[in-house]
Each structure stands twice: as C-alpha cells, then as structure tokens.
Design an enzyme around this catalytic site. Structure first.
Site, PDB file in Angstrom:
ATOM      1  N   GLU A  59      17.297  14.484  58.598  1.00 26.89           N
ATOM      2  CA  GLU A  59      15.946  14.822  59.042  1.00 26.89           C
ATOM      3  C   GLU A  59      15.753  16.346  59.000  1.00 26.89           C
ATOM      4  O   GLU A  59      16.557  17.089  59.541  1.00 26.89           O
ATOM      5  CB  GLU A  59      15.725  14.324  60.465  1.00 26.89           C
ATOM      6  CG  GLU A  59      14.301  14.547  60.909  1.00 26.89           C
ATOM      7  CD  GLU A  59      14.015  13.960  62.271  1.00 26.89           C
ATOM      8  OE1 GLU A  59      14.780  14.254  63.203  1.00 26.89           O
ATOM      9  OE2 GLU A  59      13.035  13.207  62.396  1.00 26.89           O
ATOM     10  N   LYS A  95      10.856  16.290  82.627  1.00 26.32           N
ATOM     11  CA  LYS A  95      11.276  17.540  81.996  1.00 26.32           C
ATOM     12  C   LYS A  95      10.701  17.643  80.591  1.00 26.32           C
ATOM     13  O   LYS A  95      11.164  16.991  79.656  1.00 26.32           O
ATOM     14  CB  LYS A  95      12.806  17.604  81.901  1.00 26.32           C
ATOM     15  CG  LYS A  95      13.279  18.986  81.512  1.00 26.32           C
ATOM     16  CD  LYS A  95      14.530  18.984  80.657  1.00 26.32           C
ATOM     17  CE  LYS A  95      14.311  19.272  79.210  1.00 26.32           C
ATOM     18  NZ  LYS A  95      13.506  20.403  78.812  1.00 26.32           N
ATOM     19  N   GLY A 131      13.459  12.668  71.248  1.00 28.37           N
ATOM     20  CA  GLY A 131      14.001  13.937  70.752  1.00 28.37           C
ATOM     21  C   GLY A 131      14.969  13.681  69.623  1.00 28.37           C
ATOM     22  O   GLY A 131      14.860  12.676  68.915  1.00 28.37           O
ATOM     23  N   SER A 132      15.935  14.581  69.488  1.00 30.41           N
ATOM     24  CA  SER A 132      16.833  14.490  68.338  1.00 30.41           C
ATOM     25  C   SER A 132      17.924  13.444  68.569  1.00 30.41           C
ATOM     26  O   SER A 132      18.210  13.057  69.713  1.00 30.41           O
ATOM     27  CB  SER A 132      17.470  15.854  68.096  1.00 30.41           C
ATOM     28  OG  SER A 132      18.236  16.211  69.224  1.00 30.41           O
ATOM     29  N   GLY A 140      19.944  12.420  72.000  1.00 23.80           N
ATOM     30  CA  GLY A 140      19.814  11.000  72.346  1.00 23.80           C
ATOM     31  C   GLY A 140      21.168  10.365  72.636  1.00 23.80           C
ATOM     32  O   GLY A 140      21.314   9.577  73.566  1.00 23.80           O
ATOM     33  N   CYS A 177       7.828  12.588  64.040  1.00 28.43           N
ATOM     34  CA  CYS A 177       8.970  11.700  63.820  1.00 28.43           C
ATOM     35  C   CYS A 177       8.609  10.619  62.815  1.00 28.43           C
ATOM     36  O   CYS A 177       9.483  10.058  62.160  1.00 28.43           O
ATOM     37  CB  CYS A 177       9.426  11.088  65.129  1.00 28.43           C
ATOM     38  SG  CYS A 177       8.057  10.446  66.073  1.00 28.43           S
ATOM     39  N   GLU A 182      13.887   7.368  71.634  1.00 27.32           N
ATOM     40  CA  GLU A 182      13.141   7.470  70.377  1.00 27.32           C
ATOM     41  C   GLU A 182      13.633   8.743  69.697  1.00 27.32           C
ATOM     42  O   GLU A 182      13.505   9.834  70.264  1.00 27.32           O
ATOM     43  CB  GLU A 182      11.632   7.562  70.639  1.00 27.32           C
ATOM     44  CG  GLU A 182      11.007   6.246  71.056  1.00 27.32           C
ATOM     45  CD  GLU A 182      11.205   5.117  70.059  1.00 27.32           C
ATOM     46  OE1 GLU A 182      11.444   5.387  68.872  1.00 27.32           O
ATOM     47  OE2 GLU A 182      11.148   3.953  70.497  1.00 27.32           O
ATOM     48  N   GLN A 212      13.186  26.574  63.910  1.00 30.70           N
ATOM     49  CA  GLN A 212      12.767  25.436  63.071  1.00 30.70           C
ATOM     50  C   GLN A 212      12.433  25.912  61.656  1.00 30.70           C
ATOM     51  O   GLN A 212      12.749  25.246  60.678  1.00 30.70           O
ATOM     52  CB  GLN A 212      11.572  24.724  63.715  1.00 30.70           C
ATOM     53  CG  GLN A 212      11.116  23.488  62.959  1.00 30.70           C
ATOM     54  CD  GLN A 212      12.165  22.379  62.863  1.00 30.70           C
ATOM     55  OE1 GLN A 212      12.756  21.992  63.858  1.00 30.70           O
ATOM     56  NE2 GLN A 212      12.409  21.883  61.649  1.00 30.70           N
TER      57      GLN A 212
HETATM   58  P1  NDP Z   1      15.842  17.860  71.213  1.00 26.55           P
HETATM   59  O1  NDP Z   1      16.745  16.677  71.246  1.00 26.55           O
HETATM   60  O2  NDP Z   1      16.422  19.179  70.968  1.00 26.55           O
HETATM   61  O3  NDP Z   1      15.078  17.990  72.608  1.00 26.55           O
HETATM   62  C1  NDP Z   1      14.391  16.923  73.196  1.00 26.55           C
HETATM   63  C2  NDP Z   1      14.399  17.120  74.702  1.00 26.55           C
HETATM   64  O4  NDP Z   1      15.737  16.961  75.186  1.00 26.55           O
HETATM   65  C3  NDP Z   1      13.955  18.517  75.120  1.00 26.55           C
HETATM   66  O5  NDP Z   1      13.191  18.415  76.309  1.00 26.55           O
HETATM   67  C4  NDP Z   1      15.277  19.212  75.360  1.00 26.55           C
HETATM   68  O6  NDP Z   1      15.178  20.324  76.227  1.00 26.55           O
HETATM   69  C5  NDP Z   1      16.082  18.082  75.978  1.00 26.55           C
HETATM   70  N1  NDP Z   1      17.525  18.304  75.992  1.00 26.55           N
HETATM   71  C6  NDP Z   1      18.258  19.126  75.198  1.00 26.55           C
HETATM   72  N2  NDP Z   1      19.566  19.071  75.561  1.00 26.55           N
HETATM   73  C7  NDP Z   1      19.662  18.187  76.591  1.00 26.55           C
HETATM   74  C8  NDP Z   1      20.728  17.701  77.399  1.00 26.55           C
HETATM   75  N3  NDP Z   1      21.985  18.111  77.242  1.00 26.55           N
HETATM   76  N4  NDP Z   1      20.454  16.804  78.363  1.00 26.55           N
HETATM   77  C9  NDP Z   1      19.200  16.355  78.550  1.00 26.55           C
HETATM   78  N5  NDP Z   1      18.135  16.811  77.844  1.00 26.55           N
HETATM   79  C10 NDP Z   1      18.368  17.694  76.865  1.00 26.55           C
HETATM   80  O7  NDP Z   1      14.648  17.506  70.220  1.00 26.55           O
HETATM   81  P2  NDP Z   1      13.406  18.457  69.838  1.00 26.55           P
HETATM   82  O8  NDP Z   1      12.647  18.898  71.026  1.00 26.55           O
HETATM   83  O9  NDP Z   1      13.947  19.477  68.901  1.00 26.55           O
HETATM   84  O10 NDP Z   1      12.452  17.426  69.097  1.00 26.55           O
HETATM   85  C11 NDP Z   1      12.545  17.164  67.756  1.00 26.55           C
HETATM   86  C12 NDP Z   1      13.243  15.839  67.526  1.00 26.55           C
HETATM   87  O11 NDP Z   1      12.568  14.797  68.205  1.00 26.55           O
HETATM   88  C13 NDP Z   1      13.247  15.431  66.081  1.00 26.55           C
HETATM   89  O12 NDP Z   1      14.535  15.027  65.695  1.00 26.55           O
HETATM   90  C14 NDP Z   1      12.279  14.244  66.017  1.00 26.55           C
HETATM   91  O13 NDP Z   1      12.507  13.332  65.027  1.00 26.55           O
HETATM   92  C15 NDP Z   1      12.428  13.662  67.370  1.00 26.55           C
HETATM   93  N6  NDP Z   1      11.221  12.938  67.735  1.00 26.55           N
HETATM   94  C16 NDP Z   1      11.262  11.572  67.724  1.00 26.55           C
HETATM   95  C17 NDP Z   1      10.145  10.829  68.016  1.00 26.55           C
HETATM   96  C18 NDP Z   1      10.225   9.334  68.043  1.00 26.55           C
HETATM   97  O14 NDP Z   1       9.416   8.722  68.715  1.00 26.55           O
HETATM   98  N7  NDP Z   1      11.142   8.698  67.341  1.00 26.55           N
HETATM   99  C19 NDP Z   1       8.871  11.472  68.354  1.00 26.55           C
HETATM  100  C20 NDP Z   1       8.939  12.899  68.374  1.00 26.55           C
HETATM  101  C21 NDP Z   1      10.092  13.591  68.074  1.00 26.55           C
HETATM  102  P3  NDP Z   1      14.835  21.829  75.715  1.00 26.55           P
HETATM  103  O15 NDP Z   1      14.504  21.735  74.274  1.00 26.55           O
HETATM  104  O16 NDP Z   1      13.705  22.240  76.571  1.00 26.55           O
HETATM  105  O17 NDP Z   1      16.057  22.651  75.959  1.00 26.55           O
END
Ligand code: NDP
Length: 477
Positions: free
Chosen positions: A379, A171, A224-225, A229, A280, A246, A327
């Site tokens: 962040e 996804k 992701g966030s 997470g 990130c 991550e 954003q």
């Molecule tokens: P999000 O946590 O909003 O989204 C990440 C993914 O999780 C998306 O595909 C999102 O879907 C999905 N998601 C959202 N809600 C759920 C849920 N309830 N259950 C399962 N999946 C879900 O993060 P962002 O996309 O906004 O990315 C930015 C964040 O990612 C920043 O905080 C950044 O620091 C972090 N990041 C960390 C990295 C690392 O390696 N440490 C690298 C890159 C980014 P959708 O958005 O399609 O609804």
C-alpha cells in the site's frame, strides 16, 4: 492562540499543545491542541468505566435526542467544518464538505437506530420455558482513528458506540485533531453526561498504547495501518477483549475490452487519484485487458491534463496536497521503486510548486507494471497507481484477487455475465461495477476481507454486531 483541550471525565483539560498544520500552506497553523499523557488516558478510561452503568441504562429517547442534535449541528455547520477538514487534511473543499455531510447523516442514522433496538422471543425446546435474546452494550469502547477521514471515521465509530449504550475513550490521529475536537464539543453541548465520551488527543505510542494495555477497555475499534492493527489485535487477545480492525488495501480496478471507455476512465481516475489517493478504498492497481489497453491509457493521460492539483481551499482544485512530509516521502520513494522495478512512469509523479508552500504531487501513473512488483503489492497511500496489462477476463480476475488485501474491488464492463461473475468471485468486502472503488453509502456495511479487515462490519445496522453483546435469557412460565 487558544489551546483546544482534551475532554476527560467531563472537564476540558490539558496544556502541552501540538500544532495542527495545513498541508496546502505549511505557514498556516490550523490550531493548537492539547496532548494527553499516559495519566490523562488512564483517568479517561476510569471516567468511562464509572459512567457506564448509568449510560448503559439511559433512556433511548435521551440517546436519540443527543445524537439527533449532534447530526443537526454538524449539518448546519457543514461549510465551516468542511473547511476545517480541508485545511487540516488537504482534501478539496467539496470533498471536505461532502465528508462532513456524511458525518451528520451517520449521527442521524444512529439517532434513528436508538429507537429500533430489538430482540427476539422464541419458544424453548423444553416445555413451559420462554427464551429471550437481547443485545446489551459492551462497556468501555476504545476508538482509534487514522488521519485520512478526520470527521467521517470518528462519526461512524462514536455514533454507534453511544447509540447502543457504550461509553467511549476516543483517540484521533494526532495529525488531524481539529474535526474530532469539533464533534466532541458538539456532542457535549448536545447533552452527553460527564464521562460518557472522553477525548484524548496524543501520540499513538503513548495514548493509543495505554488504551491497548488497559484491562478496563472492553472493546477497541481501530482504523489505520496493518502494522498498528496487528498491535491492537495482539493486545486485545491478551486482554480477551472484542476488537475490530479496518486496515490497508491494494484495491484492483479491472477494465475489460467491452467497457464504456468514458465510464472506465472516469472511474479509474477517481479511484486512483481523488482525495489525493489517500483513501483505504482507492485503487492503485488498474488491471486492463489487452484489446482496450492502449486506448484506455491514452484516454487517462488526456483526462489527467485537465486535473488541477492545488491548494485544497481554492475554487477549481480537483486534488489537494499530500497530508504531510513523511507521506510525501513515502509516495516519492515508491515512485522511485516503481522505476527501478522496470515499470514505466507514463504520467506525473513530479513535485509541484504552487503559490503557498505545501506537499503537492502530480498524480503518477505507471504502465507496463506486473502484479509481483512492490508498487503492485504494497500500500502506497498516495496519488500513485500502476496499470497491469492482462490477456482476458479470467486473467484479470486472477490478478485482481492475487493480493494480501481484500477491501474493495472494481470492474468496468458492459457484460452482464462478467459483472455478475466478478461480483460473486472478487475476494473483497465491497465490489463496484462501473463505479470507482471508493465512495460508499453510510447506511450499509463497510469492511473487507483477508489482510484488510478483522471482525464484524462497520456502519449501517451491521454495526450492532460490534457495539453490543448478545444475552440469551430463559424463564420458567
Ligand atoms: P496508523 O496505523 O499509523 O495510525 C492509525 C491510528 O493508530 C492513529 O490514531 C495512530 O496515532 C494510532 N497508533 C499508532 N501507534 C499506535 C499504538 N502503538 N497503539 C495504539 N494506537 C496507535 O495509520 P495512519 O493514520 O497512517 O492511517 C493510514 C492507514 O489507515 C493506511 O494504511 C490506510 O489504508 C488505513 N485506513 C484504512 C481504512 C479502512 O477502513 N480499511 C480507512 C482509512 C485508513 P498517531 O498517528 O496519532 O500517533
């Protein structure tokens, strides 16, 4: 406009489409992409489960050939895919092509790894018994990715998952489905059997949540966030599944009095603002000792004058737009918070008008910030950074480590003593000396500590920790 469909059980399906919008020009629709439902996701998980027995026992040459072909096609199409990436996410074309090349290199690396799977044979502590330690695939792996690296992060999760014999439900972030669709299309044409890889574009709260709730998903790898997470972690504990997270960062970049000023300025500007600060590993806390502080801030201000913020696809652009409106609002809200907290907005921070309607923001640098301000602790994930003045190296290290996160940590210094001490004592998964905090190799481990990460490292050979499970077999001779 054709709808790019989801891949479920080997069939391209779906019609309920979302529009992928170019953040450099909101009149430009990059493409239409199908939106998966709860039912679609359940079907995809069932397909991955059904495909697992055969794929997990598939020959290593078959896996090698598929990953190798995928690498070759991604690299051959780097300009076109890099352009798609820049159009959907807003990175500059050079950054988009660079990320695409990296994705190709990752597939190439894991194609090689299929031929290097190895175990161990040991004598038992008991007589006439042999012990074999082997690694086996985990099962159905759920892959959930963010919007900021639309091709590299999918590549660094899909390639090892398939390499080690797992099947996948993938996804991508709904905001940037284009590159994900493209690499799934390439993998299928490279010969991947039906059901081994399933693509379910759609909302996290629908598609992602269905993956989290399924007992048939044996492992989830998430980037992701921090908030999402935590949901992944809680659901995974509930199902007793493997999970890898991550998440966010608040990465420090330390500048010492003895730093080479040009090196320090270049690394700080790159860390804080390139890729629009949406990495990130970006640095949003620049911790500077007092002897060099004023000179450093003035030099960064001078350097920022030559930085061009514009359409990601335009030649000469150094920084593209912010990824979307929400954003951008988050970035400008934090700029206001920084002002109210008493930090001084020394440069940038204003919205910019360009030829096309897009989310353009001038890189913002605060000075006179302290490490307890919200702009130093939370962040922001945009082109917004704060300079924190400190007395000496010892205070700089303490401030650098005073954060709930621990992904990447950088230092600019010409002192071997301080560089060595910092490498040993920075509380981060990755440490950079005289280099930007962002920008990593594809063949070595990637990941952090504290609130930034959970579970084993991604990338390089360390990836096998997550995508395999260890078996110990005893045989009577
Ligand atoms: P999000 O946590 O909003 O989204 C990440 C993914 O999780 C998306 O595909 C999102 O879907 C999905 N998601 C959202 N809600 C759920 C849920 N309830 N259950 C399962 N999946 C879900 O993060 P962002 O996309 O906004 O990315 C930015 C964040 O990612 C920043 O905080 C950044 O620091 C972090 N990041 C960390 C990295 C690392 O390696 N440490 C690298 C890159 C980014 P959708 O958005 O399609 O609804």
């Amino acid at each position: 406009m054709t709808i790019h469909q989801n891949l479920i059980a080997g069939e391209w399906v779906g019609s309920d489409a979302i529009r992928n919008i170019n953040p450099s020009n909101t009149n430009d629709v990059v493409g239409k992409y199908a939106r998966a439902s709860v039912e679609d996701t359940k079907t995809a998980i069932a397909a991955a489960k059904a495909a697992f027995p055969a794929w997990s026992r598939s020959g290593i040459l078959e896996r090698h050939a598929i990953l190798r072909k995928t690498a070759d096609e991604i690299l051959a199409r780097k300009d076109e895919l890099g352009r798609l990436l820049s159009r959907e996410e807003g990175k500059t074309l050079a950054e988009g092509i660079g990320e695409t090349v990296r994705a190709g290199q990752i597939f190439d690396f894991f194609a090689g790894e299929t031929l290097r799977l190895a175990g161990e044979v040991l004598p038992s502590v008991r007589p006439n018994i042999g012990v074999e330690i082997t690694r086996e695939p985990v099962g159905v792996v759920g892959i959930i990715t963010p919007w900021n690296f639309p091709i590299a992060i999918p590549a660094w999760k899909i390639a090892p998952a398939l390499c080690y014999g797992n099947t996948v439900v993938f996804k991508p972030a709904e905001l940037v489905p284009g590159c994900s669709w493209a690499i799934v299309d390439i993998l299928v044409r490279a010969g991947l059997p039906k059901g081994v890889l399933n693509l379910v574009i759609g909302k996290g709260s629908v598609v992602g949540q269905t993956m989290l709730d399924s007992p048939d998903v044996q492992a989830i790898t998430f980037t992701g966030s921090t908030g999402t997470g935590k949901r992944v972690a809680l659901a995974s504990v509930e199902h007793n599944r493997k999970y890898q997270l991550e998440m966010g960062g608040k990465n420090p970049f330390v500048v010492l009095d003895d730093a080479d000023l040009a090196v320090a300025v270049e690394a700080a500007v790159n860390s804080a603002f390139f890729s629009t600060g949406q990495r990130c590993t970006a640095s949003s806390r620049v911790i500077v000792t007092e002897g060099i502080h004023d000179k450093f801030v003035a030099a960064v201000g001078e350097r920022l004058k030559s930085v061009v913020v514009d359409d990601a696809l335009k030649a000469g652009t150094h920084i593209g737009p912010v990824v979307d409106e929400s954003q951008l609002r988050q970035d400008t809200d934090y700029i206001e918070i920084g002002r109210q907290e008493g930090a001084k907005l020394a440069f940038g921070g204003e919205l910019l008008k360009r030829d096309t309607p897009g989310f353009y923001l001038a890189p913002a640098l605060f000075t006179e910030a302290t490490n307890d301000m919200r702009i130093s602790r939370e962040e922001i994930f945009g082109p917004v950074a704060a300079v924190i003045r400190v007395k000496d190296y010892e205070e700089a290290l303490a401030v650098a480590n005073d954060t709930p996160f621990g992904l990447s940590s950088g230092i600019a210094t010409t002192s071997l003593k301080h560089a060595t001490h910092f490498k040993r004592n920075a509380e981060a998964g990755m440490v950079m000396v005289n280099l930007p905090t962002a920008g990593v190799d594809f063949h070595v481990p990637f990941g952090g500590r504290k609130g930034s990460s959970h579970g084993s490292r991604e990338q390089g050979r360390y990836a096998n920790e997550f995508y395999t499970t260890v078996k110990t077999a005893y045989t009577l001779a």
